[in-house]
Scaffold this active site. Structure first.
Site, mmCIF file in Angstrom:
data_model
loop_
_atom_site.group_PDB
_atom_site.id
_atom_site.type_symbol
_atom_site.label_atom_id
_atom_site.label_comp_id
_atom_site.label_asym_id
_atom_site.label_seq_id
_atom_site.Cartn_x
_atom_site.Cartn_y
_atom_site.Cartn_z
ATOM 1 N N TRP A 168 0.851 -1.201 0.000
ATOM 2 C CA TRP A 168 0.000 0.000 0.000
ATOM 3 C C TRP A 168 0.878 1.239 0.000
ATOM 4 C CZ3 TRP A 168 -4.629 -0.933 -1.382
ATOM 5 C CH2 TRP A 168 -5.597 0.082 -1.366
ATOM 6 N N ASP A 224 0.077 11.234 -0.241
ATOM 7 C CA ASP A 224 -0.961 12.258 -0.188
ATOM 8 C C ASP A 224 -2.313 11.623 0.108
ATOM 9 O OD1 ASP A 224 -1.240 10.984 -2.696
ATOM 10 O OD2 ASP A 224 -2.163 12.761 -3.568
ATOM 11 N N GLU A 227 -3.406 8.861 -1.965
ATOM 12 C CA GLU A 227 -2.593 7.643 -1.806
ATOM 13 C C GLU A 227 -1.768 7.310 -3.039
ATOM 14 O OE1 GLU A 227 -5.872 4.898 -0.507
ATOM 15 O OE2 GLU A 227 -4.867 5.157 1.434
ATOM 16 N N GLU A 228 -1.310 8.325 -3.748
ATOM 17 C CA GLU A 228 -0.608 8.093 -5.005
ATOM 18 C C GLU A 228 0.805 8.672 -5.038
ATOM 19 O OE1 GLU A 228 -4.619 8.039 -7.823
ATOM 20 O OE2 GLU A 228 -3.299 9.789 -7.838
ATOM 21 N N GLU A 452 -18.742 7.215 -5.114
ATOM 22 C CA GLU A 452 -17.507 7.991 -5.095
ATOM 23 C C GLU A 452 -17.465 8.995 -6.243
ATOM 24 O OE1 GLU A 452 -13.136 6.473 -4.279
ATOM 25 O OE2 GLU A 452 -13.664 6.125 -6.387
#
Length: 597
Positions: A168, A224, A227-228, A452
C-alpha cells in the site's frame, strides 16, 4: 478511499473478519429497512431540484448513509466493530471494505460537530465507540510499525481492528492529525460540561500519541490523501499545523504543560513550510511537492474547508476560504475541469461545473467526484459567511481574476457591504456556489445514494457505492450553505515565524532486498534522522521495491552522517562501515542515491 489498485495485494476476503460482539449493541438509527425506504423516496435523478429542495431531500439520506457505514448496527457495515467506519460497502472494483483513519476522522468530525452544537444529541454513544475503536487501532502493530515506531502513520485496517499487511501507499501522515482534531473537539465539549476527568484519563492519551507523532514526523515525506504520491502534501501540512495549534491549547487547559513548547515550535515550522506550496506564477497552491503533475488538485480546496476558522477572517497565511490565495487557487482548480469532462461542455465560464481530484486523474477513468464538487461549494459558502460577518470583502491583485468572473469591471479595493459592488459580487458568488450543489444534484441517482464518482461523459454514478466520505462531505457542505460554523481552532492572528527551521528537502534512496516483515530505515547524526537511535529512525517507503526512499527536511548547510538499517522488531541489520555523509545545500533540495554496503 482512493487507492492505486495496482498496489493492492490481497483484499478483504484474505483477512480475518471475526465479528466482535459488544454487550450493548448501539442503535444508530439505521436498520436495513429504514435505509431501504429512505433510498426509495425519489423515483429519478435530481435534475430539476433547486438547492433548497435538494438539501432538504438529500440531508436525511446523507446522514443515514453515514450511519449505515458505522459499526455492527450499521446496515451496510456488517462485520465492523463498534465505532469503526467503513469507507464503503463495495468489495470489488474497488474493494473499500476497510477503515481508513483519514475517512473515519473526517466523518466523525462532522458527527461530533453536530453533537456538540445540539443538532443531534443522540450521537454520544456512537462517538464514544469511535474513541474506543481508535484507541485500539493506535496500538495495532502494522506494516508502518508499532505505536511507538511509526505505526500511527498506517492508513487503513480491516474492519475487525486488525492490521492490513498488503502492499500500500504508506505511511500517510494526515490521519493522526485529523483524528486528534476530532478528539480535541470532543474533549473541549467535555471540559465545558465539567468532565475533565474523562478528558485526562481517556481522550488525552489518544490525542497525545497522535500529536507526538505529528510533531516528530511532519518533516518526513508522506503519501498524499489520494494515496498516489510520496512527497510532501499541502493538505497534510495544513491539517498537521491545525492539530498542533489545537493540541497546545488543550494541553494548557488541562495542565499538560510539558508538551506545549514542542507543539508550538513545530506548529511554527509547519506554518513556515505551508507558505512554500504557493505557486505565484500559476496563482495556485501546489498540492504535492512530487509526482510530476501540475499541482492543481482538490487537495487544496479540501484544505481550505477543513482548516476553516471563522474567527480568522480572510487570512491567507492559513489559507482561509475567503483569502485571496484560496480564491485564486479555486478559480484555477475549477477551470481545469471545464474542458476535460463532456458533461461540462457548453457551460458558461462563470458557472459551476463538475470537478474531480486533479485534471490528470486516470483512476477509474478519471471522473468527477461528489466530495470534490461539494468542497467547492463549501469553500464559497464559508467565504460568504465571513464576508457577511465582517461587513466587507477585499479584492487584491491575487484574487482579481476570481472576482472578475462575476464583474468584469471590478478593481482591486475593499468593498463595504453597503456598496453595490459588494452586493453584485456576493450575489453572483452565492449563485456560483449553489451551482456546484446543483451539479451534484443533477447527477445524484434515484434514491439519493452517493457513490464515489460519476461518469464524466453521461453523469451515471460509478466506482465505490455509498461512499461514507461522499455523504459526510454533503452534510458539511449543507451546513456551510446555511451559514453554520463550529468554532475557532486558533488561526486568528497567527504570524509566520521570522526564522523557519523546516530546512532543505533531501531525498534518500537505497536498494535492499528484505524478507517479509523486515523494513528499511535511515538513521543518522541529526534529530530528523533519529540521532543514531534505531527506535527513532524514520521508516523508508517501499513503493518502488526493492528501492527504498524517503524525503526528509534537514538543517541547511550542515554536515550529516547516516546509515541505512533493516529492522524486524528488535532484529536490526546495520549497513557496514564507513558512514554515509553529505553536506546539505543552503536552500532548495537534493537527492542521495546510495548503494547498501
Amino acid at each position: 478511499m482512493m487507492e492505486i489498485m495496482s498496489l493492492c495485494e490481497g483484499g478483504f476476503e484474505d483477512g480475518p473478519m471475526a465479528v466482535k460482539l459488544g454487550s450493548n449493541a448501539r442503535n444508530i438509527h439505521m436498520a436495513a429497512s429504514t435505509w431501504a425506504s429512505i433510498k426509495a423516496i425519489r423515483p429519478g435523478f435530481f435534475a430539476t431540484s433547486s438547492v433548497s429542495s435538494y438539501i432538504s431531500t438529500e440531508s436525511p439520506i446523507a446522514k443515514a448513509g453515514v450511519l449505515a457505514n458505522i459499526g455492527p448496527d450499521g446496515s451496510l457495515s456488517s462485520g465492523a466493530y463498534p465505532g469503526i467506519v467503513i469507507a464503503s460497502p463495495s468489495t470489488e472494483n474497488p474493494d473499500y471494505l476497510y477503515t481508513w483513519t483519514r475517512d473515519s476522522s473526517l466523518t466523525f468530525q462532522v458527527l461530533i460537530d453536530q453533537f456538540i452544537s445540539g443538532e443531534d444529541t443522540t450521537l454520544r454513544s456512537l462517538i464514544d465507540d469511535f474513541v474506543e475503536a481508535e484507541a485500539t487501532l493506535q496500538q495495532v502493530t502494522n506494516p508502518s510499525g508499532t505505536v511507538s515506531s511509526g505505526g500511527l502513520g498506517e492508513p487503513k485496517f480491516y474492519i475487525n481492528e486488525t492490521a492490513f499487511e498488503g502492499s500500500w501507499g504508506r505511511p500517510q501522515r494526515d490521519g493522526p492529525a485529523l483524528r486528534s482534531t476530532a478528539m480535541i473537539t470532543y474533549a473541549n465539549w467535555h471540559i465545558a460540561n465539567g468532565n475533565t476527568t474523562y478528558v485526562n484519563n481517556t481522550l488525552w492519551p489518544i490525542i497525545q500519541l497522535d500529536l507526538n507523532y505529528v510533531a516528530g514526523n511532519w518533516n518526513f515525506s508522506t503519501f498524499d490523501l489520494w494515496e498516489e504520491i510520496d512527497s510532501s502534501s499541502f493538505f497534510t501540512t495544513a491539517v498537521q499545523h491545525r492539530a498542533l495549534r489545537q493540541g497546545a491549547t488543550l494541553a494548557n487547559t488541562i495542565g499538560q504543560t510539558s508538551v506545549i513548547s514542542n507543539y508550538d515550535t513545530q506548529a511554527g515550522d509547519l506554518l513556515c513550510f505551508l507558505q512554500s506550496y504557493w505557486n505565484p506564477t500559476g496563482r495556485h497552491m501546489t498540492a504535492n511537492t512530487g509526482g510530476g503533475r501540475s499541482g492543481i488538485d482538490s487537495n487544496t480546496v479540501l484544505t481550505s474547508v477543513h482548516t476553516f476558522d471563522p474567527s480568522a477572517g480572510c487570512d491567507a497565511i492559513t489559507f482561509q476560504p475567503c483569502s485571496d490565495k484560496a480564491l485564486a487557487n479555486l478559480k484555477v482548480y475549477v477551470d481545469s475541469f471545464r474542458s476535460i469532462y463532456s458533461i461540462n461542455s457548453g457551460i458558461a465560464s462563470d458557472a459551476a461545473v463538475a470537478t474531480g481530484r486533479y485534471p490528470e486523474d486516470v483512476y477509474q477513468g478519471g471522473n468527477p467526484w461528489y466530495l470534490c464538487t461539494f468542497a467547492v461549494a463549501e469553500q464559497l459558502y464559508d467565504a460568504l459567511t465571513v464576508w457577511a460577518s465582517q461587513g466587507s470583502l477585499e479584492v487584491t491583485s491575487t484574487s482579481l481574476a476570481f472576482f472578475q468572473q462575476f464583474d468584469s469591471g471590478v478593481a482591486t479595493g475593499n468593498y463595504s457591504s453597503s456598496s453595490s459592488t459588494y452586493t453584485t459580487l456576493t450575489s453572483a458568488i452565492r449563485t456560483f456556489a449553489d451551482g456546484f450543489i446543483e451539479i451534484n444534484a443533477q447527477y445524484t441517482p434515484s434514491g439519493g445514494a452517493l457513490s464515489e464518482q460519476y461518469n464524466k461523459n453521461n453523469g451515471t454514478a460509478l466506482s465505490a457505492i455509498d461512499l461514507t466520505w461522499s455523504y459526510a462531505s454533503a452534510l458539511s457542505a449543507f451546513a456551510a450553505e446555511a451559514g453554520t460554523t463550529y468554532g475557532s481552532w486558533g488561526a486568528a492572528g497567527l504570524q509566520v515565524p521570522s526564522t523557519c527551521a523546516s530546512g532543505v528537502a533531501v531525498t534518500f534512496t537505497v536498494t535492499y532486498d528484505t524478507y517479509y516483515g523486515q523494513n528499511v530505515y535511515i538513521v543518522g547524526s541529526v534529530a530528523a534522522l533519529g540521532n543514531w537511535s534505531p527506535s527513532s529512525a524514520p521508516l523508508m517507503s517501499s513503493a518502488n521495491y526493492p528501492t527504498w526512499s524517503i524525503t526528509v527536511y534537514l538543517p541547511p548547510s550542515t554536515a550529516i552522517q547516516y546509515k541505512y538499517i533493516a529492522m524486524d522488531g528488535s532484529d536490526i541489520t546495520w549497513e557496514g562501515d564507513p558512514n554515509n555523509s553529505l553536506t546539505t545545500p543552503a536552500s532548495g533540495s537534493t537527492t542521495q542515491n546510495d548503494s547498501w554496503h
